[in-house]
Scaffold this motif. Structure first.
Motif, mmCIF file in Angstrom:
data_model
loop_
_atom_site.group_PDB
_atom_site.id
_atom_site.type_symbol
_atom_site.label_atom_id
_atom_site.label_comp_id
_atom_site.label_asym_id
_atom_site.label_seq_id
_atom_site.Cartn_x
_atom_site.Cartn_y
_atom_site.Cartn_z
ATOM 1 N N ASN A 178 0.812 -1.218 0.000
ATOM 2 C CA ASN A 178 0.000 0.000 0.000
ATOM 3 C C ASN A 178 0.846 1.268 0.000
ATOM 4 O O ASN A 178 0.307 2.368 0.074
ATOM 5 C CB ASN A 178 -0.940 0.015 1.212
ATOM 6 N N LEU A 179 2.152 1.106 -0.050
ATOM 7 C CA LEU A 179 3.108 2.224 -0.039
ATOM 8 C C LEU A 179 2.942 3.103 1.194
ATOM 9 O O LEU A 179 3.037 4.331 1.118
ATOM 10 C CB LEU A 179 2.971 3.062 -1.314
ATOM 11 N N THR A 180 2.711 2.478 2.339
ATOM 12 C CA THR A 180 2.537 3.240 3.576
ATOM 13 C C THR A 180 3.753 3.146 4.489
ATOM 14 O O THR A 180 3.942 4.007 5.335
ATOM 15 C CB THR A 180 1.296 2.768 4.357
ATOM 16 N N HIS A 181 4.558 2.097 4.319
ATOM 17 C CA HIS A 181 5.737 1.899 5.166
ATOM 18 C C HIS A 181 6.911 1.401 4.321
ATOM 19 O O HIS A 181 6.724 0.632 3.386
ATOM 20 C CB HIS A 181 5.468 0.863 6.267
ATOM 21 N N VAL A 182 8.093 1.864 4.690
ATOM 22 C CA VAL A 182 9.319 1.407 4.048
ATOM 23 C C VAL A 182 10.283 0.979 5.155
ATOM 24 O O VAL A 182 10.260 1.530 6.263
ATOM 25 C CB VAL A 182 9.926 2.513 3.142
ATOM 26 N N ILE A 215 5.302 6.345 5.844
ATOM 27 C CA ILE A 215 5.364 7.375 4.803
ATOM 28 C C ILE A 215 4.161 8.307 4.925
ATOM 29 O O ILE A 215 3.020 7.865 4.982
ATOM 30 C CB ILE A 215 5.392 6.744 3.401
ATOM 31 N N LEU A 216 4.440 9.624 4.952
ATOM 32 C CA LEU A 216 3.382 10.633 5.053
ATOM 33 C C LEU A 216 3.106 11.320 3.720
ATOM 34 O O LEU A 216 1.970 11.626 3.393
ATOM 35 C CB LEU A 216 3.745 11.681 6.105
ATOM 36 N N ASP A 217 4.194 11.600 2.967
ATOM 37 C CA ASP A 217 4.007 12.242 1.660
ATOM 38 C C ASP A 217 5.151 11.886 0.728
ATOM 39 O O ASP A 217 6.183 11.381 1.163
ATOM 40 C CB ASP A 217 3.819 13.756 1.780
ATOM 41 N N ALA A 218 4.936 12.144 -0.552
ATOM 42 C CA ALA A 218 5.907 11.784 -1.583
ATOM 43 C C ALA A 218 5.991 12.891 -2.624
ATOM 44 O O ALA A 218 4.998 13.542 -2.941
ATOM 45 C CB ALA A 218 5.503 10.477 -2.250
ATOM 46 N N ASP A 219 7.188 13.086 -3.138
ATOM 47 C CA ASP A 219 7.456 14.024 -4.233
ATOM 48 C C ASP A 219 8.223 13.210 -5.275
ATOM 49 O O ASP A 219 9.356 12.792 -5.023
ATOM 50 C CB ASP A 219 8.276 15.202 -3.711
ATOM 51 N N ILE A 220 7.597 12.951 -6.405
ATOM 52 C CA ILE A 220 8.163 12.066 -7.416
ATOM 53 C C ILE A 220 8.409 12.867 -8.688
ATOM 54 O O ILE A 220 7.504 13.551 -9.186
ATOM 55 C CB ILE A 220 7.193 10.896 -7.700
ATOM 56 N N ILE A 261 4.901 14.540 -9.615
ATOM 57 C CA ILE A 261 3.680 14.162 -8.904
ATOM 58 C C ILE A 261 3.925 14.353 -7.413
ATOM 59 O O ILE A 261 4.942 13.903 -6.882
ATOM 60 C CB ILE A 261 3.322 12.686 -9.175
ATOM 61 N N MET A 262 2.998 15.024 -6.754
ATOM 62 C CA MET A 262 3.053 15.191 -5.298
ATOM 63 C C MET A 262 1.935 14.330 -4.714
ATOM 64 O O MET A 262 0.821 14.318 -5.228
ATOM 65 C CB MET A 262 2.828 16.645 -4.895
ATOM 66 N N GLY A 263 2.274 13.622 -3.639
ATOM 67 C CA GLY A 263 1.278 12.781 -2.998
ATOM 68 C C GLY A 263 1.264 12.991 -1.502
ATOM 69 O O GLY A 263 2.306 13.226 -0.892
ATOM 70 N N GLU A 264 0.080 12.935 -0.942
ATOM 71 C CA GLU A 264 -0.081 13.053 0.512
ATOM 72 C C GLU A 264 -0.983 11.918 0.963
ATOM 73 O O GLU A 264 -1.969 11.592 0.291
ATOM 74 C CB GLU A 264 -0.691 14.397 0.870
ATOM 75 N N ARG A 265 -0.637 11.319 2.088
ATOM 76 C CA ARG A 265 -1.396 10.183 2.580
ATOM 77 C C ARG A 265 -2.194 10.594 3.804
ATOM 78 O O ARG A 265 -1.671 11.151 4.751
ATOM 79 C CB ARG A 265 -0.440 9.040 2.934
ATOM 80 N N THR A 266 -3.487 10.327 3.761
ATOM 81 C CA THR A 266 -4.371 10.534 4.904
ATOM 82 C C THR A 266 -4.897 9.156 5.270
ATOM 83 O O THR A 266 -5.512 8.490 4.425
ATOM 84 C CB THR A 266 -5.534 11.475 4.545
ATOM 85 N N ASN A 267 -4.643 8.750 6.516
ATOM 86 C CA ASN A 267 -4.924 7.372 6.928
ATOM 87 C C ASN A 267 -4.172 6.457 5.965
ATOM 88 O O ASN A 267 -2.979 6.584 5.823
ATOM 89 C CB ASN A 267 -6.419 7.096 7.005
ATOM 90 N N ASP A 268 -4.844 5.579 5.262
ATOM 91 C CA ASP A 268 -4.144 4.717 4.306
ATOM 92 C C ASP A 268 -4.519 5.037 2.866
ATOM 93 O O ASP A 268 -4.344 4.225 1.968
ATOM 94 C CB ASP A 268 -4.426 3.239 4.611
#
Length: 159
Positions: free
Chosen positions: A15-19, A127-132, A143-150
């Motif tokens: 789910n790309l939530t933890h690394v 992982i809270l957010d991503a900048d790809i 692409i910018m991504g932000e995670r709320t809950n899962d």
């Protein structure tokens, strides 16, 4: 905030939530993350022309059984990195730790395995957010991504 680090991912959930990354208990990275759990991870692939920056919350794993499981599943070469009697970032008298400590080799790793296992650590990052950023001659894609809950929310932004 701890220093940004270029790291090798040793595991990421579907789910790309933890690394998960591996580190040396004696490193500045570990001390910084124990003091401040905020982390920025950097990944770069020259072949794919891809840059990924992740922000998250780090937890240095201290339970011996969990660390041992990941240590045991690592390659001999990876395990050997933790066997040397000098902490990451320490000054060397030779160009490499392998040249300075020629007696520590894969052939006699069994003699150093206990030390290597003691120095080995696991860091789990939520992982809270991503900048790809994907670099392309036909136009860079960011692409910018932000995670709320899962749940991830992504949007395209100007590179």
């Amino acid at each position: 905030m701890p220093d940004a680090r270029t790291v090798v991912s040793r595991g990421i959930d579907e789910n790309l939530t933890h690394v998960r990354i591996h580190s040396d208990q004696r490193s500045q990275k570990n001390s910084q993350l124990i003091s401040n759990e905020n982390v920025a991870l950097l990944y770069y692939s020259l072949a794919q022309k891809l840059q990924v920056r992740l922000h998250g919350i780090a937890q240095v794993i201290t339970q011996d059984n969990e660390r041992k499981s990941f240590f045991d599943s690592s390659s001999l070469h990876s395990k050997l990195c933790y066997a040397f009697p000098i902490a990451p970032g320490s000054a060397l008298q030779e160009q490499t730790k392998e040249a300075q400590f020629e007696s520590i080799t894969a052939a006699n790793f069994d003699d150093y395995e206990a030390v290597a296992q003691t120095n080995f650590s696991v860091i789990n990052v939520q992982i809270l957010d991503a900048d790809i950023l994907w670099l392309s001659k036909s136009g860079h894609i960011r692409i910018m991504g932000e995670r709320t809950n899962d749940t991830w929310n992504f949007e395209f932004v100007v590179a």
